[in-house]
Design an enzyme around this catalytic site. Sequence first.
Site, PDB file in Angstrom:
ATOM      1  N   ASN A   1       8.616 -11.164  -8.566  1.00 49.04           N
ATOM      2  CA  ASN A   1       7.515 -11.501  -7.918  1.00 49.04           C
ATOM      3  C   ASN A   1       6.623 -12.034  -9.072  1.00 49.04           C
ATOM      4  OD1 ASN A   1       4.947 -11.941  -6.997  1.00 49.04           O
ATOM      5  ND2 ASN A   1       4.764  -9.892  -6.144  1.00 49.04           N
TER       6      ASN A   1
ATOM      7  N   LYS B   1       6.513  -8.785 -11.582  1.00 49.94           N
ATOM      8  CA  LYS B   1       7.064  -7.710 -11.342  1.00 49.94           C
ATOM      9  C   LYS B   1       8.576  -7.890 -10.978  1.00 49.94           C
ATOM     10  CE  LYS B   1       2.788  -6.134  -8.925  1.00 49.94           C
ATOM     11  NZ  LYS B   1       2.337  -6.235  -7.593  1.00 49.94           N
TER      12      LYS B   1
ATOM     13  N   ARG C   1       9.770 -13.675  -4.691  1.00 52.18           N
ATOM     14  CA  ARG C   1       8.491 -13.752  -3.657  1.00 52.18           C
ATOM     15  C   ARG C   1       8.228 -15.454  -3.785  1.00 52.18           C
ATOM     16  NH1 ARG C   1       2.417 -11.509  -4.085  1.00 52.18           N
ATOM     17  NH2 ARG C   1       1.890 -11.996  -2.110  1.00 52.18           N
TER      18      ARG C   1
ATOM     19  N   HIS D   1       1.026 -12.410   3.747  1.00 56.22           N
ATOM     20  CA  HIS D   1       1.535 -10.563   3.662  1.00 56.22           C
ATOM     21  C   HIS D   1       2.638 -10.680   4.656  1.00 56.22           C
ATOM     22  CE1 HIS D   1      -2.675  -9.165   2.441  1.00 56.22           C
ATOM     23  NE2 HIS D   1      -1.981  -9.062   1.246  1.00 56.22           N
TER      24      HIS D   1
ATOM     25  N   GLY E   1      -6.295  -7.346  -1.207  1.00 52.27           N
ATOM     26  CA  GLY E   1      -6.096  -8.520  -0.211  1.00 52.27           C
ATOM     27  C   GLY E   1      -5.975  -7.726   1.034  1.00 52.27           C
TER      28      GLY E   1
ATOM     29  N   ARG F   1     -13.077 -10.679  -1.449  1.00 48.82           N
ATOM     30  CA  ARG F   1     -13.172 -11.819  -0.644  1.00 48.82           C
ATOM     31  C   ARG F   1     -13.996 -11.560   0.789  1.00 48.82           C
ATOM     32  NH1 ARG F   1      -6.717 -12.443  -0.379  1.00 48.82           N
ATOM     33  NH2 ARG F   1      -6.603 -11.570  -2.559  1.00 48.82           N
TER      34      ARG F   1
ATOM     35  N   ASP G   1     -13.417  -1.769  -5.625  1.00 48.17           N
ATOM     36  CA  ASP G   1     -12.215  -0.782  -5.427  1.00 48.17           C
ATOM     37  C   ASP G   1     -12.809   0.467  -4.546  1.00 48.17           C
ATOM     38  OD1 ASP G   1     -10.788   1.699  -5.884  1.00 48.17           O
ATOM     39  OD2 ASP G   1     -10.013   0.855  -7.737  1.00 48.17           O
TER      40      ASP G   1
ATOM     41  N   ARG H   1     -12.124   3.238  -3.801  1.00 49.20           N
ATOM     42  CA  ARG H   1     -12.380   4.705  -4.202  1.00 49.20           C
ATOM     43  C   ARG H   1     -13.702   4.725  -4.870  1.00 49.20           C
ATOM     44  NH1 ARG H   1      -6.423   4.725  -7.050  1.00 49.20           N
ATOM     45  NH2 ARG H   1      -7.141   2.310  -7.564  1.00 49.20           N
TER      46      ARG H   1
ATOM     47  N   GLY I   1      -2.849  -0.028  -0.344  1.00 49.65           N
ATOM     48  CA  GLY I   1      -3.648   1.012  -0.829  1.00 49.65           C
ATOM     49  C   GLY I   1      -5.010   1.502   0.041  1.00 49.65           C
ATOM     50  N   ILE I   2      -5.578   1.070   0.611  1.00 48.27           N
ATOM     51  CA  ILE I   2      -6.699   1.437   1.521  1.00 48.27           C
ATOM     52  C   ILE I   2      -5.918   2.068   2.821  1.00 48.27           C
ATOM     53  CG2 ILE I   2      -8.547   1.123   2.984  1.00 48.27           C
ATOM     54  CD1 ILE I   2      -9.307  -0.798   0.775  1.00 48.27           C
TER      55      ILE I   2
ATOM     56  N   GLU J   1      -2.942   3.227   3.359  1.00 45.53           N
ATOM     57  CA  GLU J   1      -1.983   4.632   3.097  1.00 45.53           C
ATOM     58  C   GLU J   1      -3.033   5.727   2.572  1.00 45.53           C
ATOM     59  OE1 GLU J   1       1.128   3.375   0.216  1.00 45.53           O
ATOM     60  OE2 GLU J   1       1.027   1.566   1.350  1.00 45.53           O
TER      61      GLU J   1
ATOM     62  N   GLU K   1       7.528  -4.629   0.204  1.00 43.18           N
ATOM     63  CA  GLU K   1       7.698  -5.862   0.166  1.00 43.18           C
ATOM     64  C   GLU K   1       9.007  -6.099  -0.813  1.00 43.18           C
ATOM     65  OE1 GLU K   1       3.498  -6.326  -0.932  1.00 43.18           O
ATOM     66  OE2 GLU K   1       3.733  -8.191   0.325  1.00 43.18           O
TER      67      GLU K   1
HETATM   68  P1  ADP Z   1      -3.178  -5.022  -3.772  1.00 44.94           P
HETATM   69  O1  ADP Z   1      -3.567  -5.862  -2.835  1.00 44.94           O
HETATM   70  O2  ADP Z   1      -3.673  -5.588  -5.218  1.00 44.94           O
HETATM   71  O3  ADP Z   1      -1.542  -4.802  -3.806  1.00 44.94           O
HETATM   72  P2  ADP Z   1      -3.477  -2.209  -3.192  1.00 44.94           P
HETATM   73  O4  ADP Z   1      -2.653  -2.066  -2.103  1.00 44.94           O
HETATM   74  O5  ADP Z   1      -3.074  -1.474  -4.461  1.00 44.94           O
HETATM   75  O6  ADP Z   1      -3.976  -3.596  -3.544  1.00 44.94           O
HETATM   76  O7  ADP Z   1      -4.892  -1.554  -2.721  1.00 44.94           O
HETATM   77  C1  ADP Z   1      -6.009  -1.361  -3.574  1.00 44.94           C
HETATM   78  C2  ADP Z   1      -7.047  -0.606  -2.667  1.00 44.94           C
HETATM   79  O8  ADP Z   1      -6.501   0.714  -2.249  1.00 44.94           O
HETATM   80  C3  ADP Z   1      -8.273  -0.554  -3.631  1.00 44.94           C
HETATM   81  O9  ADP Z   1      -9.429  -0.674  -2.931  1.00 44.94           O
HETATM   82  C4  ADP Z   1      -8.236   0.920  -4.001  1.00 44.94           C
HETATM   83  O10 ADP Z   1      -9.557   1.791  -4.051  1.00 44.94           O
HETATM   84  C5  ADP Z   1      -7.419   1.569  -2.743  1.00 44.94           C
HETATM   85  N1  ADP Z   1      -6.927   2.939  -2.859  1.00 44.94           N
HETATM   86  C6  ADP Z   1      -7.706   4.060  -2.282  1.00 44.94           C
HETATM   87  N2  ADP Z   1      -7.027   5.265  -2.893  1.00 44.94           N
HETATM   88  C7  ADP Z   1      -5.864   4.906  -3.304  1.00 44.94           C
HETATM   89  C8  ADP Z   1      -4.723   5.330  -4.226  1.00 44.94           C
HETATM   90  N3  ADP Z   1      -4.533   6.569  -4.060  1.00 44.94           N
HETATM   91  N4  ADP Z   1      -4.038   4.613  -4.702  1.00 44.94           N
HETATM   92  C9  ADP Z   1      -3.979   3.206  -4.821  1.00 44.94           C
HETATM   93  N5  ADP Z   1      -5.079   2.490  -4.283  1.00 44.94           N
HETATM   94  C10 ADP Z   1      -5.875   3.064  -3.552  1.00 44.94           C
END
Ligand code: ADP
Length: 395
Positions: A10, A17, A91, A180, A212, A241, A283, A285, A331-332, A334, A382
Amino acid sequence: MDDNKILVINSGSSSIKFQVISLPSEEVLIKGLCDAIGQEHAEIRYETSGKKKKTDAKPNNHEEALKDVIEIIKQEDIVASLDELKGIGHRAVHGGEMFKEPSLITDKLIKKMEKLNHLAPLHNPPNVLGMKILSEVAPSIKQVAVFDTGFHSGMPKRAYLYGLPLGLYEEDGIRRYGFHGTSHKYIGLRVSKLMERPFEELRIISCHLGNGASITAIKNGKSIDTSMGLTPLEGLVMGTRCGDIDPAIPGFLQKEKGLSVEEIDNLLNKKSGLLGLSGISADMRMVKERALEGDEKAKTARDVYAYRVKKYIGAYIAAMGSVDAVAFTAGIGENEPLIREMILEGLEGLGIILDKDKNMKSQVKISSGDSKVRIFVIPTNEELMIARETMNIVE
Ligand code: ADP
């Protein structure tokens, strides 16, 4: 069964990656990241056999980085020589209307992809660069481009056309492409496996909520609509965004605030979303932390974020007629149970009932026993999907 090793690449603007995945076992033999390529703090980190490692390499450009990757794979005995690789999967972000399926990389493909650069100026050029370099370094190995737009390429016209003069589509290719796709397809296939029902018979809403974010309606194994558009700016509220806005807003910003096209582009892509609304961070979090402390802007940002996803779920149920499963990933999706709860709150009338305990524990199945619609939390993969698609083509 034979063990087939696929290298997955990627290649982004400043990072690459990589993974080597063995099929059919799907074992990840090595995974790593070349980060900050060309910068002072450039580095390569990777993990193999459960051990995390870092090299001294400081690649100045993509070519050096990819050559380092090849060396690492050999040094770590993943392969003795490159010929042991069954294929290399890349990718590729934007396939436009030309590439509907994963495709074998040839000079012709590369030339065609370069014609799509204007549609994905940040992504396609580094993708293509990775393909060119590895085609030179490993000319005897079959290489495959797997497009983010590919899974969406069968969308019906009514879903991909904008209400604009038709010539803008016919002459300039302005339409919804969606992104995606590799993740949404992987999620759809996982849902089908978890439900023990054929992918081709299911109606699934896949919510990819990362930095994203996009959401896709998958009916009978096909993406029939998705929230991202000509570019990955449309649809859901994201980290930075804006997602959907009144299309008159850019003109308004230009006329009333004197912003240039570049400034508007920057504002919508980099200063909006969770960051813009909360004034705290892109972020989730950080935004969550402040919301739990009572910060009103942070609470509003989460509210706007969740409400947009909810609205799309409603729209996609209407588009498909019904839904068998809603799945959350990235991230969000999961890791943020409270956001999932906010998104699904009030959808009980549509047969979507969350088991709040299971949701808080982020179990795989988080719907309650009496929910007509299954709700899942599924880590996306992916790279594995790219490896599988590559294997299908090289075989
Ligand atoms: P990308 O699109 O860059 O791959 P991710 O799928 O890593 O993004 O998602 C990032 C988002 O997920 C951020 O808003 C982050 O705060 C949120 N998030 C919440 N909890 C976690 C966690 N435990 N680990 C990683 N990201 C998390």
